[in-house]
Structure formats: C-alpha cells, structure tokens
Write an enzyme that holds these catalytic residues in place. Sequence first.
Site, PDB file in Angstrom:
ATOM      1  N   ASP A  63     -27.475  -8.856  28.051  1.00  0.00           N
ATOM      2  CA  ASP A  63     -26.119  -9.119  27.572  1.00  0.00           C
ATOM      3  C   ASP A  63     -25.493 -10.333  28.245  1.00  0.00           C
ATOM      4  O   ASP A  63     -24.663 -11.032  27.649  1.00  0.00           O
ATOM      5  CB  ASP A  63     -25.221  -7.900  27.848  1.00  0.00           C
TER       6      ASP A  63
ATOM      7  N   ALA B 208     -29.528  -4.096  22.394  1.00  0.00           N
ATOM      8  CA  ALA B 208     -30.557  -3.535  23.274  1.00  0.00           C
ATOM      9  C   ALA B 208     -31.921  -4.175  23.016  1.00  0.00           C
ATOM     10  O   ALA B 208     -32.623  -4.560  23.957  1.00  0.00           O
ATOM     11  CB  ALA B 208     -30.638  -2.022  23.062  1.00  0.00           C
TER      12      ALA B 208
ATOM     13  N   HIS C 248     -44.964   1.454  -5.910  1.00  0.00           N
ATOM     14  CA  HIS C 248     -43.865   1.789  -6.813  1.00  0.00           C
ATOM     15  C   HIS C 248     -43.794   3.309  -6.968  1.00  0.00           C
ATOM     16  O   HIS C 248     -44.837   3.942  -7.191  1.00  0.00           O
ATOM     17  CB  HIS C 248     -44.127   1.134  -8.172  1.00  0.00           C
TER      18      HIS C 248
END
Length: 164
Positions: free
Chosen positions: A6, A14, A139
């Site tokens: 940070d 994170a 699909h």
Amino acid sequence: MNTAGDITSPLMLAHKSMYEGKVAVSHMLGERENVRNDKLMPKIIYSAYEVASVGLTEDQAEDEGYDCAVGVVSFMSNPKAMDDGEDEGFVRLVADRRTGNILGCHIVGPHAGELIHQVVHLMKANIRTDFLASSTFSHPSLSESIVQCAMEVHYGPIGWVKRG
Ligand SMILES: Cc1cc2nc3c(=O)[nH]c(=O)nc-3n(C[C@H](O)[C@H](O)[C@H](O)COP(=O)(O)OP(=O)(O)OC[C@H]3O[C@@H](n4cnc5c(N)ncnc54)[C@H](O)[C@@H]3O)c2cc1C
C-alpha cells in the site's frame, strides 16, 4: 523496483501487494527477468453487480495515442446468463486496431471478478484478438461473451445490443 504494498501507490489492493512482494523478492535473489507490469493489475468491486477491469479504458487508450477497436457484448444475449437469471451487465474489450493487442477489458455483471482473469493472462501472453476470435469457448458459458467481444473487434457489431 524493490518496493511493495500500500505504501507504494494509491492503488491499495491485497493482490497488488503480494505481486509486488514476489517481484521484489525475486529481484533480491537476482532474478531480474521478473519485471513488474502495473497495467496487468485486475481491479474488482464486489458489489451487488460485480465490476472488474484490467488495463486501459477506451478513453485512456486514446489519450495514449492508440486507434482503438472496441467489442461490447451484453449478458442479455448470453444464454448462460439468461439461464441463470443474471443477464444484466456487459463485457467491453478494448484493443489496438493496428496490432490487435488487447489493451483493456471491463466487465460488469455475473462473476465479473472471475471472468476478468482470463483477460489478464491473455494480455500478459500478448494474445491478439484474432487468436481469441478463432478460439473455442464452451456453450453456454459466460466466457463466450469475451470471445464474442474479440469477434466484434474483427468483424464489427455482431450482437443486437445498441452501443453507446
Ligand atoms: C477492511 C479492509 C478490507 C480490505 N479488503 C480488500 C479486498 O477485498 N481485496 C483487496 O485486494 N484488498 C483489500 N484491502 C486492502 C488490503 O488489505 C491491502 O491492500 C493490503 O493488505 C496491503 O498490504 P501491505 O503489505 O502493503 O500492508 P499491510 O497488510 O497493512 O501490512 C503492513 C504490516 O506492517 C505492520 N507494521 C506497521 N508499522 C510497523 C512498524 N513500525 N514496525 C513493524 N511492523 C509494522 C502492520 O502491523 C502490518 O502487519 C482491504 C483493506 C481493509 C482495511
């Protein structure tokens, strides 16, 4: 750069901290080929509608001088999303019209925070939209919307959802 977390930037996430930590440690061990690429950082908002993005938006790409080709596919036209009753949202893929390189992807809707990781790794591997457009996705799947975006980049609009 051997910094992590940070403290290094306003983007406080994170996974960003962990990724930067891995790169920093590999550099400390002399593995310099593990180069940090901040453009590949996925950002996810875990709200009622998940919002996920990686890379550049169309506006950001244009500001950087790219001629953009954009594919947009609504989950309203995705059979899996329809079956699941979660058909609100869309996938938007931003590509470099000249090279076909994927510059960014922005997804709103069901499992957006999971789907985005496909595009993170396509971008990391420099997979172009023509490769993606010719690939097979099962699909029905939500992932089909990503390949359809790549097809839109190549062949123009293929869905019935109006573009903005
Ligand atoms: C409530 C909350 C929810 C979050 N949810 C998410 C999420 O869902 N997803 C996400 O990606 N990010 C999330 N984040 C952000 C994420 O936690 C941070 O981006 C990440 O933890 C930053 O890692 P860091 O190592 O830089 O710092 P930190 O994890 O804060 O670690 C710093 C460590 O240094 C220690 N320390 C501080 N000062 C000293 C000192 N003087 N001497 C020794 N030790 C010291 C601290 O005790 C701490 O253990 C959340 C943050 C908060 C607060």
